[in-house]
Design a protein around this motif. Sequence first.
Motif, PDB file in Angstrom:
ATOM      1  N   TYR A  84      75.806  20.919   1.150  1.00 22.03           N
ATOM      2  CA  TYR A  84      74.912  21.493   2.155  1.00 22.03           C
ATOM      3  C   TYR A  84      75.102  23.018   2.218  1.00 22.03           C
ATOM      4  O   TYR A  84      74.126  23.775   2.235  1.00 22.03           O
ATOM      5  N   LEU A  85      76.364  23.472   2.239  1.00 24.93           N
ATOM      6  CA  LEU A  85      76.639  24.909   2.301  1.00 24.93           C
ATOM      7  C   LEU A  85      76.089  25.636   1.079  1.00 24.93           C
ATOM      8  O   LEU A  85      75.519  26.727   1.204  1.00 24.93           O
ATOM      9  N   ARG A  86      76.264  25.042  -0.103  1.00 23.39           N
ATOM     10  CA  ARG A  86      75.743  25.672  -1.320  1.00 23.39           C
ATOM     11  C   ARG A  86      74.223  25.830  -1.250  1.00 23.39           C
ATOM     12  O   ARG A  86      73.676  26.854  -1.639  1.00 23.39           O
ATOM     13  N   LYS A  87      73.546  24.812  -0.742  1.00 20.11           N
ATOM     14  CA  LYS A  87      72.086  24.885  -0.609  1.00 20.11           C
ATOM     15  C   LYS A  87      71.674  25.981   0.373  1.00 20.11           C
ATOM     16  O   LYS A  87      70.665  26.648   0.175  1.00 20.11           O
ATOM     17  N   GLN A  88      72.469  26.168   1.420  1.00 20.68           N
ATOM     18  CA  GLN A  88      72.148  27.182   2.423  1.00 20.68           C
ATOM     19  C   GLN A  88      72.330  28.592   1.867  1.00 20.68           C
ATOM     20  O   GLN A  88      71.636  29.514   2.272  1.00 20.68           O
ATOM     21  N   LYS A  89      73.257  28.765   0.932  1.00 24.12           N
ATOM     22  CA  LYS A  89      73.565  30.088   0.400  1.00 24.12           C
ATOM     23  C   LYS A  89      72.635  30.494  -0.736  1.00 24.12           C
ATOM     24  O   LYS A  89      72.522  31.669  -1.044  1.00 24.12           O
ATOM     25  N   LYS A  90      71.951  29.517  -1.360  1.00 24.31           N
ATOM     26  CA  LYS A  90      71.037  29.833  -2.473  1.00 24.31           C
ATOM     27  C   LYS A  90      69.844  30.609  -1.935  1.00 24.31           C
ATOM     28  O   LYS A  90      69.300  30.283  -0.882  1.00 24.31           O
ATOM     29  N   PRO A  91      69.418  31.660  -2.668  1.00 23.71           N
ATOM     30  CA  PRO A  91      68.218  32.380  -2.230  1.00 23.71           C
ATOM     31  C   PRO A  91      67.000  31.461  -2.347  1.00 23.71           C
ATOM     32  O   PRO A  91      66.925  30.625  -3.250  1.00 23.71           O
ATOM     33  N   ASN A  92      66.086  31.614  -1.439  1.00 23.14           N
ATOM     34  CA  ASN A  92      64.877  30.795  -1.418  1.00 23.14           C
ATOM     35  C   ASN A  92      64.021  31.135  -2.627  1.00 23.14           C
ATOM     36  O   ASN A  92      63.570  32.257  -2.770  1.00 23.14           O
ATOM     37  N   SER A  93      63.812  30.171  -3.502  1.00 28.05           N
ATOM     38  CA  SER A  93      63.071  30.421  -4.750  1.00 28.05           C
ATOM     39  C   SER A  93      61.579  30.637  -4.523  1.00 28.05           C
ATOM     40  O   SER A  93      60.895  31.138  -5.384  1.00 28.05           O
ATOM     41  N   THR A  94      61.068  30.289  -3.348  1.00 27.90           N
ATOM     42  CA  THR A  94      59.633  30.466  -3.081  1.00 27.90           C
ATOM     43  C   THR A  94      59.321  31.845  -2.524  1.00 27.90           C
ATOM     44  O   THR A  94      58.190  32.259  -2.511  1.00 27.90           O
ATOM     45  N   SER A  95      60.329  32.567  -2.044  1.00 27.66           N
ATOM     46  CA  SER A  95      60.059  33.913  -1.510  1.00 27.66           C
ATOM     47  C   SER A  95      60.168  34.945  -2.626  1.00 27.66           C
ATOM     48  O   SER A  95      60.876  34.755  -3.594  1.00 27.66           O
ATOM     49  N   LYS A  96      59.436  36.041  -2.483  1.00 27.22           N
ATOM     50  CA  LYS A  96      59.439  37.090  -3.519  1.00 27.22           C
ATOM     51  C   LYS A  96      59.996  38.366  -2.984  1.00 27.22           C
ATOM     52  O   LYS A  96      59.982  38.709  -1.901  1.00 27.22           O
TER      53      LYS A  96
END
Length: 96
Positions: A84-96
């Motif tokens: 869960y923490l890893r997912k929260q730290k990943k940059p949002n791939s849909t934002s530019k």
Amino acid sequence: MKISLALLVLLLAAAWAGSQGLSFHSSKVTCCPKEMFFHRRIPDAKIQEYQYTSSTCTHRAVLVTLPGKMTVCVDPEKRWFQNYLRKQKKPNSTSK
């Protein structure tokens, strides 16, 4: 003499409150006894927020807030929570 006795009592009260997981600013307990841990995986969508317990607590834990302001204690080392923490730290791939 009276002042030093009052100071001693105040210091002892502060030490006791700290060891009990209490704060003078809040009556809320911030530590999790081992028997109060929630052991099942919590779906990511249900986690509204989380907060690590104080480093002075006996057991390391994370207070996880669920819908309805329900708070549960979880082990921060559990694989599902680490994911869960890893997912929260990943940059949002849909934002530019």
